[in-house]
Scaffold this motif. Sequence first.
Motif, mmCIF file in Angstrom:
data_model
loop_
_atom_site.group_PDB
_atom_site.id
_atom_site.type_symbol
_atom_site.label_atom_id
_atom_site.label_comp_id
_atom_site.label_asym_id
_atom_site.label_seq_id
_atom_site.Cartn_x
_atom_site.Cartn_y
_atom_site.Cartn_z
ATOM 1 N N ILE A 20 0.850 -1.207 0.000
ATOM 2 C CA ILE A 20 0.000 0.000 0.000
ATOM 3 C C ILE A 20 0.879 1.248 0.000
ATOM 4 O O ILE A 20 0.708 2.146 -0.826
ATOM 5 C CB ILE A 20 -0.928 0.012 1.244
ATOM 6 C CG1 ILE A 20 -1.954 -1.120 1.164
ATOM 7 C CG2 ILE A 20 -1.626 1.353 1.411
ATOM 8 C CD1 ILE A 20 -2.907 -1.021 0.013
ATOM 9 N N LYS A 21 1.813 1.288 0.934
ATOM 10 C CA LYS A 21 2.639 2.504 1.052
ATOM 11 C C LYS A 21 3.449 2.770 -0.211
ATOM 12 O O LYS A 21 3.640 3.922 -0.595
ATOM 13 C CB LYS A 21 3.556 2.405 2.267
ATOM 14 C CG LYS A 21 2.758 2.482 3.559
ATOM 15 C CD LYS A 21 3.651 2.773 4.731
ATOM 16 C CE LYS A 21 2.798 3.213 5.901
ATOM 17 N NZ LYS A 21 3.580 3.633 7.041
ATOM 18 N N SER A 22 3.914 1.696 -0.875
ATOM 19 C CA SER A 22 4.728 1.931 -2.065
ATOM 20 C C SER A 22 3.868 2.293 -3.277
ATOM 21 O O SER A 22 4.366 2.851 -4.240
ATOM 22 C CB SER A 22 5.615 0.712 -2.366
ATOM 23 O OG SER A 22 4.782 -0.381 -2.698
ATOM 24 N N THR A 23 2.569 1.989 -3.234
ATOM 25 C CA THR A 23 1.747 2.306 -4.419
ATOM 26 C C THR A 23 0.959 3.618 -4.260
ATOM 27 O O THR A 23 0.444 4.141 -5.245
ATOM 28 C CB THR A 23 0.766 1.158 -4.752
ATOM 29 O OG1 THR A 23 0.096 0.768 -3.560
ATOM 30 C CG2 THR A 23 1.477 -0.021 -5.361
ATOM 31 N N ALA B 265 -12.001 -1.195 -9.247
ATOM 32 C CA ALA B 265 -12.136 -1.423 -10.691
ATOM 33 C C ALA B 265 -11.509 -0.254 -11.460
ATOM 34 O O ALA B 265 -10.858 -0.450 -12.492
ATOM 35 C CB ALA B 265 -13.611 -1.569 -11.050
ATOM 36 N N ALA B 266 -11.679 0.965 -10.945
ATOM 37 C CA ALA B 266 -11.113 2.137 -11.624
ATOM 38 C C ALA B 266 -9.590 2.110 -11.549
ATOM 39 O O ALA B 266 -8.902 2.433 -12.522
ATOM 40 C CB ALA B 266 -11.664 3.420 -11.002
ATOM 41 N N ILE B 267 -9.054 1.716 -10.384
ATOM 42 C CA ILE B 267 -7.588 1.632 -10.225
ATOM 43 C C ILE B 267 -7.029 0.633 -11.248
ATOM 44 O O ILE B 267 -6.061 0.906 -11.962
ATOM 45 C CB ILE B 267 -7.209 1.196 -8.784
ATOM 46 C CG1 ILE B 267 -7.550 2.305 -7.784
ATOM 47 C CG2 ILE B 267 -5.734 0.817 -8.686
ATOM 48 C CD1 ILE B 267 -7.325 1.956 -6.315
ATOM 49 N N LYS B 268 -7.709 -0.506 -11.337
ATOM 50 C CA LYS B 268 -7.278 -1.558 -12.255
ATOM 51 C C LYS B 268 -7.295 -1.054 -13.705
ATOM 52 O O LYS B 268 -6.371 -1.275 -14.474
ATOM 53 C CB LYS B 268 -8.264 -2.732 -12.118
ATOM 54 C CG LYS B 268 -7.618 -4.080 -12.079
ATOM 55 C CD LYS B 268 -8.647 -5.071 -11.624
ATOM 56 C CE LYS B 268 -8.256 -6.463 -12.021
ATOM 57 N NZ LYS B 268 -9.167 -7.443 -11.459
ATOM 58 N N ASP B 269 -8.357 -0.377 -14.006
ATOM 59 C CA ASP B 269 -8.562 0.141 -15.350
ATOM 60 C C ASP B 269 -7.477 1.142 -15.751
ATOM 61 O O ASP B 269 -6.939 1.076 -16.848
ATOM 62 C CB ASP B 269 -9.916 0.881 -15.312
ATOM 63 C CG ASP B 269 -10.694 0.658 -16.569
ATOM 64 O OD1 ASP B 269 -10.545 -0.422 -17.153
ATOM 65 O OD2 ASP B 269 -11.448 1.573 -16.941
ATOM 66 N N VAL B 270 -7.156 2.057 -14.847
ATOM 67 C CA VAL B 270 -6.204 3.120 -15.182
ATOM 68 C C VAL B 270 -4.764 2.589 -15.158
ATOM 69 O O VAL B 270 -3.967 2.913 -16.034
ATOM 70 C CB VAL B 270 -6.364 4.326 -14.222
ATOM 71 C CG1 VAL B 270 -5.249 5.343 -14.433
ATOM 72 C CG2 VAL B 270 -7.724 4.984 -14.424
ATOM 73 N N ASP C 140 -2.441 -8.623 -9.315
ATOM 74 C CA ASP C 140 -3.430 -9.145 -8.368
ATOM 75 C C ASP C 140 -3.019 -8.841 -6.931
ATOM 76 O O ASP C 140 -3.854 -8.568 -6.073
ATOM 77 C CB ASP C 140 -3.567 -10.680 -8.533
ATOM 78 C CG ASP C 140 -4.290 -11.018 -9.820
ATOM 79 O OD1 ASP C 140 -4.835 -10.082 -10.453
ATOM 80 O OD2 ASP C 140 -4.277 -12.207 -10.214
ATOM 81 N N GLU C 141 -1.690 -8.898 -6.705
ATOM 82 C CA GLU C 141 -1.200 -8.642 -5.343
ATOM 83 C C GLU C 141 -1.525 -7.204 -4.915
ATOM 84 O O GLU C 141 -1.995 -6.954 -3.805
ATOM 85 C CB GLU C 141 0.319 -8.878 -5.306
ATOM 86 C CG GLU C 141 0.851 -9.017 -3.898
ATOM 87 C CD GLU C 141 2.364 -9.164 -3.844
ATOM 88 O OE1 GLU C 141 3.044 -8.690 -4.783
ATOM 89 O OE2 GLU C 141 2.846 -9.733 -2.855
ATOM 90 N N TRP D 13 -5.002 -3.409 -1.854
ATOM 91 C CA TRP D 13 -5.883 -2.231 -1.788
ATOM 92 C C TRP D 13 -7.297 -2.618 -1.336
ATOM 93 O O TRP D 13 -7.947 -1.855 -0.618
ATOM 94 C CB TRP D 13 -5.911 -1.490 -3.130
ATOM 95 C CG TRP D 13 -4.785 -0.508 -3.171
ATOM 96 C CD1 TRP D 13 -3.533 -0.720 -3.649
ATOM 97 C CD2 TRP D 13 -4.788 0.813 -2.623
ATOM 98 N NE1 TRP D 13 -2.742 0.383 -3.451
ATOM 99 C CE2 TRP D 13 -3.489 1.344 -2.819
ATOM 100 C CE3 TRP D 13 -5.727 1.604 -1.979
ATOM 101 C CZ2 TRP D 13 -3.126 2.629 -2.396
ATOM 102 C CZ3 TRP D 13 -5.380 2.886 -1.575
ATOM 103 C CH2 TRP D 13 -4.089 3.387 -1.781
ATOM 104 N N ALA D 14 -7.741 -3.791 -1.748
ATOM 105 C CA ALA D 14 -9.073 -4.232 -1.304
ATOM 106 C C ALA D 14 -9.075 -4.386 0.214
ATOM 107 O O ALA D 14 -10.010 -3.954 0.901
ATOM 108 C CB ALA D 14 -9.441 -5.563 -1.970
ATOM 109 N N GLU D 15 -7.990 -4.969 0.734
ATOM 110 C CA GLU D 15 -7.892 -5.148 2.190
ATOM 111 C C GLU D 15 -7.839 -3.794 2.897
ATOM 112 O O GLU D 15 -8.507 -3.562 3.890
ATOM 113 C CB GLU D 15 -6.601 -5.896 2.519
ATOM 114 C CG GLU D 15 -6.768 -7.390 2.740
ATOM 115 C CD GLU D 15 -5.462 -7.951 3.293
ATOM 116 O OE1 GLU D 15 -5.216 -7.802 4.493
ATOM 117 O OE2 GLU D 15 -4.688 -8.495 2.483
#
Length: 407
Positions: free
Chosen positions: A10-13, A104-109, A116-117, A122-124
Amino acid sequence: MLSENTIRIIKSTVPVLEVHGTEITRRFYKMMFSNHPELLNVFNHANQKRGRQQQALANTVYAAAANIDRLGDILPAVKQIAHKHRSLGITADQYPIVGENLLAAIKDVLGDAATDEIIGAWAEAYGVIADVFIGIEAQMYEEAEKQEGGWAGFREFKVERKVKESDVIMSFYLVPMDGGPIASFVPGQYISVKLNIPGDPYTHLRQYSLSDAPGKPYYRISTKREIGYGDDPDGMVSGYMHDSVQEGDVLRLSAPAGDFVLDLEDTRPVVLISGGVGLTPTLSMLKTLVERQPERKAVFIHSARNGAVHALRDEVEALASSHPQIGAFWSYSQPTDEDRAEQAYQHEGLIDAKWLRTVLPDGEASYYFCGPVPFMQAINGALRELNVPEADIHYEFFGPKGSLEEP
Ligand code: HEM
């Protein structure tokens, strides 16, 4: 609890998402409203058009994610938002909808970069953040319902009186249809009004500060007619309130909410500074001060374009003339010839540190201000110039929280 690995991801993304922040959130809202058009009844369409809500939500998710291992640090910010959510009637079952569409938007962009990781992490993290909001909001709903005269959800109020306060501001005195008591509030708080406008398919929600002191048999709101400027059209809801809502009509209100509130434990002088319709919470504070802390010194400063749009002046002047501990000062940015002839104001132009210094009380004081964003930035800058400590400065934005940094 999130694992060390999830926290690291999370912190790195977060910085990556921040770079694509606007694009992700634009996509997110588009997807969410297409999958759940019923949410168009909840979000403010004018804020959406200006992109302010997009930024507010995105920034908060990233700020929360960056602090995911110490969410306690951002609790004040969470509470401010939770007040707004509670006032709007946001429910726990709506959080997964926001979560799914945001992911879904994060995935899309991000495309292939969103492994998946990363999406799993991010889901968690979203789940943890959402739970904090849901928990605080559940408590707020309970408190709103338990309070004497309080209620959860929306309650019908009749417009008992509609009073024109200036060329652009109208007050509405609202009494409950059920004839029951109404919850007290802390001056500075707001209510949400839920409206249906004939011919428009959506329900609209708007927040308005309560402009009178608590403890009355009515709530008073004083709303501004939003006149279009540049690309911004005239405010549809404010126009409807001014032109179509009449005495005897029924409005649906949620119980008072908000954390921009006067500290009545504090006994130091208080300085209330407002621009335009930003005087609604500060007037409520002033009226409460004379009732509850009649010894406390107060300076009320209001900035308006000119006398024609200066609302509720008589009310403040009546308080100031009957209470020697209150000083009231007017600053007009574009006074009319009539204003000049009547010497209707003490300062001309935008409020700055130089003039403020001449009207402020000596020594320590608490400062509260509200108004349009450029006004708030100027006041904040002036108070900093005057070395007012950050802890003594309190403010509220109209609509989604913005930045006090001057551009
Ligand atoms: C307002 C964040 C979940 C609906 C806001 C604001 C923020 C925010 C920062 C602006 C507050 C202000 O006025 O200063 C978040 C975060 C969420 C979340 C971080 C998830 C963890 C939700 C959900 C809903 C929702 C689930 C309902 C579907 C709204 C609405 C507003 C708002 C309608 C008012 C703003 C407008 O209409 O322009 N939220 N929110 N939010 N939020 Fe949320």
